[in-house]
Design an enzyme around this catalytic site. Structure first.
Site, mmCIF file in Angstrom:
data_model
loop_
_atom_site.group_PDB
_atom_site.id
_atom_site.type_symbol
_atom_site.label_atom_id
_atom_site.label_comp_id
_atom_site.label_asym_id
_atom_site.label_seq_id
_atom_site.Cartn_x
_atom_site.Cartn_y
_atom_site.Cartn_z
ATOM 1 N N CYS A 21 46.379 21.183 49.899
ATOM 2 C CA CYS A 21 45.685 22.135 50.774
ATOM 3 C C CYS A 21 46.253 23.531 50.600
ATOM 4 O O CYS A 21 47.230 23.743 49.874
ATOM 5 C CB CYS A 21 45.797 21.722 52.243
ATOM 6 S SG CYS A 21 47.469 21.894 52.885
ATOM 7 N N CYS A 24 49.870 23.994 51.398
ATOM 8 C CA CYS A 24 50.768 23.595 50.308
ATOM 9 C C CYS A 24 51.043 24.802 49.417
ATOM 10 O O CYS A 24 52.190 25.077 49.040
ATOM 11 C CB CYS A 24 50.143 22.488 49.453
ATOM 12 S SG CYS A 24 49.743 20.975 50.346
ATOM 13 N N ASP A 431 31.214 57.518 29.401
ATOM 14 C CA ASP A 431 31.580 58.387 28.284
ATOM 15 C C ASP A 431 30.435 58.324 27.276
ATOM 16 O O ASP A 431 29.695 57.333 27.229
ATOM 17 C CB ASP A 431 32.882 57.878 27.659
ATOM 18 C CG ASP A 431 33.242 58.640 26.404
ATOM 19 O OD1 ASP A 431 33.322 59.866 26.466
ATOM 20 O OD2 ASP A 431 33.425 57.984 25.358
ATOM 21 N N ASP A 632 35.822 54.069 26.072
ATOM 22 C CA ASP A 632 36.325 53.255 24.965
ATOM 23 C C ASP A 632 37.463 53.909 24.197
ATOM 24 O O ASP A 632 38.001 53.307 23.274
ATOM 25 C CB ASP A 632 35.191 52.966 23.974
ATOM 26 C CG ASP A 632 34.860 54.176 23.098
ATOM 27 O OD1 ASP A 632 34.883 55.305 23.645
ATOM 28 O OD2 ASP A 632 34.605 53.995 21.900
#
Length: 745
Positions: A21, A24, A431, A632
């Site tokens: 769960c 845990c 861009d 990029d």
């Protein structure tokens, strides 16, 4: 958490075993973070992994494992292949399935005896005790061992709730079976609840089994990526051919690739010609021809010819390995909303234990001994129904499926925060070069001033200057003149002027190559005939590079960078998604206007320096916009880092992809809208999951406590509570899986 002065911290992701769960996961995180030498730990409950950042000079993986083992869990610190992990997972699911079947088969007669035949047989209670014992001690063993491990450290989780509810009910029932006179002498019925114990454990195990199957489907994308790595490889070594394991390949090995093989390493074709299916990287369906000297990447598929490759990157260094690692880390990372949910889950179980005790006391105080049984049943129902599993699964399962869906469509998401925050984006900055255009400019026109003499010598100077620059336009000029057989001359002096161009000295005279701003700054005049030619070239969306001495422009060179075929389609998709679009470029205004017109952009800015792009991002943010920057190149890195969400084109520079939160492997603008749509769908799913998880607990806990009993006489059976708890988790995972079918284009 230890504060470290070292900078040598390592990040590692380990599979976790034994989690049941969200509590845990919270326990594992807090134990690891408290360990000396650990800077951070994040558990992905849905993915069953933990990502740890630790200082190896202070703590090692074995000690990390021992820390986790103290609270009843385990982490796999040894390197595991995908096959080994799947085998362990399959074995765990097989064991869970066996226990679920056994618990179900034994629980059925217990249920019938307890609900319909109770009191008809003197030996009925003993028969139920005999059938329930193996369910509790074998099928349900994990709940008790887990609860005990947590209790030793003063912690509680779902195991605690199940162990307490079924354990108390079982002990109470055994007592009444062995010594019924205790209650009979007090005028009370000695009730037994073996059927509740048996059915609760059977339902919870069934829910866990269904949940595991659903979680496996949510991680299908990463398994698909890992399946692109072949297990063995054929190489040429010492003059002979041999087959070795993929992990044994070394850089420099000569790899044999036959038709139908997946490329095992990143490398270069050494001999032969073939066609490769590179759709997993580029998205292009058509095979790409590969000849000696061409680059190849792991995971792509050889279509036709037989070739030999020289291995250049192996194992975890290949592009495929980096993609897998990025997807794994993104699936294991936490969205901001998850951190709040984790805090709630961490205190949820202790709160539920308190509610359960208050429930029992309230029944006894308000109803007296006559309502002891009802109070007891209500307490068990509260403990059973309040499991925080659905709460813990709500966010990570949606993130896992969302990140996986993105990876399958060439959208690599660096972390969960990027995926969650992208849904807020309402303005996108693009861009121009390499984003809207192909980023592969070529020289189309060369125009010299009419009074220029010694053109050949000047061309040699210009070519030699551009050969020194790494700008894409300079590279286009370099490639153009190299093809004509021009020779590079070393300048006496060279200087690169960011955002403007370059300057160099030849034989004691200074020359400039660059944009209009460069000439302006140095007081260089432009002859009228060149100015007129420049306007015409720029109207055709061509970028103009001026070549000048210290007095006047000597010539102009037109460079054209073709617009990507899917650019206009991608921009339309963004408009349809309700996004405002801006184009920024360092190019001149005329070229920018022509490109913007062709792709359907009305807002654009030209002649910008890298810092100007970042400043424009801040301006939009200041006006209340949530900005995504798409770029990029190195010149985009500052703006990418400033934006709320940064998106890099996969064919761009490494620095752009390092800064970006999302990378588009296909370098197509259609992917931008797809990424935003994926984020919106994922966040909607998270909200739905969290609503139902919270709603479930807010509604069901009071009903389980007996809130409706005074008004309607209705009391929730612990068995129904167990079934409701089990299927709440399954429903959350199933809702997340719907993301696999969401339409992105």
């Amino acid at each position: 958490m230890a504060t470290l002065t070292h900078t040598t911290a390592e990040k590692a992701t380990y599979p976790v075993e034994g989690m049941t769960c969200a509590s845990c996961a919270s326990s594992i995180e807090s134990m690891l973070r408290a360990r000396e030498g650990v800077t951070d730990a994040n558990v992905n409950f849905a993915g069953k992994t933990v990502q740890v950042i630790y200082e190896p000079t202070i703590v090692n993986p074995t000690q990390l494992r021992d820390t986790v083992k103290e609270i009843g869990f385990d982490i796999l610190i040894e390197t595991q292949t995908q096959e080994q992990l799947e085998e362990r997972e399959a074995q765990a699911i097989k064991t869970l399935k066996q226990k679920t079947i056994v618990a179900g088969v034994l629980a059925l007669p217990v249920f019938i005896l307890g609900m319909f035949l109770h009191g008809h047989f003197a030996w009925g209670n003993w028969a139920m005790l005999l059938l329930t014992t193996p369910i509790l001690l074998w099928a349900g063993q994990r709940f008790f061992t887990g609860a005990w491990a947590q209790a030793k450290h003063g912690r509680a989780n779902m195991d605690t709730l199940v162990a307490l509810s079924t354990g108390i009910a079982f002990i109470f029932s055994v007592f009444n079976t062995v010594y019924p006179e205790f209650f009979l002498s007090r005028g009370l019925e000695p009730h037994v609840y073996f059927e509740a114990v048996a059915v609760i454990i059977a339902f919870i195990l069934l829910g866990k089994y269904l949940e595991e199957g659903a979680k496996n489907r949510s991680s299908a994308a990463i398994k698909k990526l890992m399946g692109m790595q072949p297990n063995t490889v054929r190489i040429v070594r010492d003059g002979g051919e041999l087959e070795i394991k993929i992990e044994e390949v070394q850089v420099g090995d000569r790899v044999i690739l036959l038709p139908g093989d997946r490329v095992p390493v990143d490398g270069e074709v050494a001999s032969g010609t073939t066609y490769l299916d590179e759709s997993m990287l580029s998205g292009e369906p058509l095979p790409v021809q590969k000849q000696p000297g061409d680059k190849v990447f792991a995971g792509t598929i050889n279509q036709k010819g037989s070739v030999q490759l020289i291995a250049q990157k192996t194992g975890g260094e290949t592009m495929l390995a980096h993609i897998i690692k990025m997807v794994q880390e993104a699936q294991g990372s936490k969205a901001p909303v998850q951190k709040l949910v984790d805090k709630i889950a961490g205190i949820f179980v202790p709160v539920v234990l308190g509610i359960a005790i208050v429930t029992l006391l309230a029944w006894i105080i308000l109803g007296g001994e006559a309502y002891l049984t009802e109070g007891f049943l209500s307490m068990i129902s509260v403990l059973v129904i309040a499991c925080p599993c659905a709460l813990g699964l709500a966010t990570p399962t949606a993130i896992m499926v969302g990140v996986g869906r993105g990876a399958e469509n060439g959208i690599l998401i660096k972390d969960a925060e990027s995926l969650e925050r992208a849904h807020e984006v309402n303005a996108v900055i693009l861009d121009k070069t390499g984003t809207i255009t192909q980023g592969k400019p070529t020289v189309t026109d060369v125009v010299w001033a009419s009074d220029v003499q010694h053109e050949k010598q000047l061309e040699a100077y210009f070519y030699s200057m551009e050969a020194q620059s790494e700008h894409p336009i300079a590279q286009a000029v370099y490639a153009y003149y190299k093809e004509l057989g021009a020779q590079v001359q070393q300048p006496d002096h060279f200087n690169s002027l960011t955002g403007l161009g370059i300057e160099a000295d030849f034989e004691g005279k200074k020359y400039y190559a660059g944009n209009y701003k460069l000439l302006q700054q140095h007081g260089v005049t432009i002859p009228e005939e060149l100015a007129q030619q420049t306007i015409k070239l720029q109207e055709d969306a061509k970028t103009v590079v001026y070549f000048a001495d210290e007095k006047q422009a000597l010539g102009v060179f037109a460079v054209s960078d073709p617009i990507k075929e899917t650019a206009a389609q991608g921009i339309k998709a963004m408009h349809d998604a309700g996004l405002e679009i801006y184009m920024l470029t360092g190019d001149n205004n005329q070229t920018a206007a022509a490109v913007a017109r062709q792709v359907g952009i009305t807002n654009y800015k030209a002649e910008l320096m890298p810092q100007d792009k970042a400043e424009f991002v801040k301006q939009l943010q200041g006006s209340g916009k949530h900005v995504a920057m798409v770029g990029d190149g190195i010149n985009d890195a500052q703006a990418l880092a400033t934006a709320d969400i940064s998106i890099a084109m996969g064919q761009g520079t490494d620095i752009a992809m390092d800064v970006a939160g999302i990378t588009l492997m296909r370098s197509e603008l259609t992917q931008v809208a797809a990424a935003i749509k994926l984020s919106r769908a994922t966040v909607n799913t998270i909200r739905q999951n969290l609503f139902w998880a919270f709603f479930y607990n807010v509604i069901c806990i009071p009903i389980a406590a007996g809130l409706l009993f005074p008004f309607t006489g209705f009391l929730l059976s612990p068995m129904i509570a167990g079934a409701a708890m089990a299927f709440s988790s399954v429903s959350v995972v199933a809702n997340s899986l719907r993301l696999r079918s969401v339409k992105l284009k």
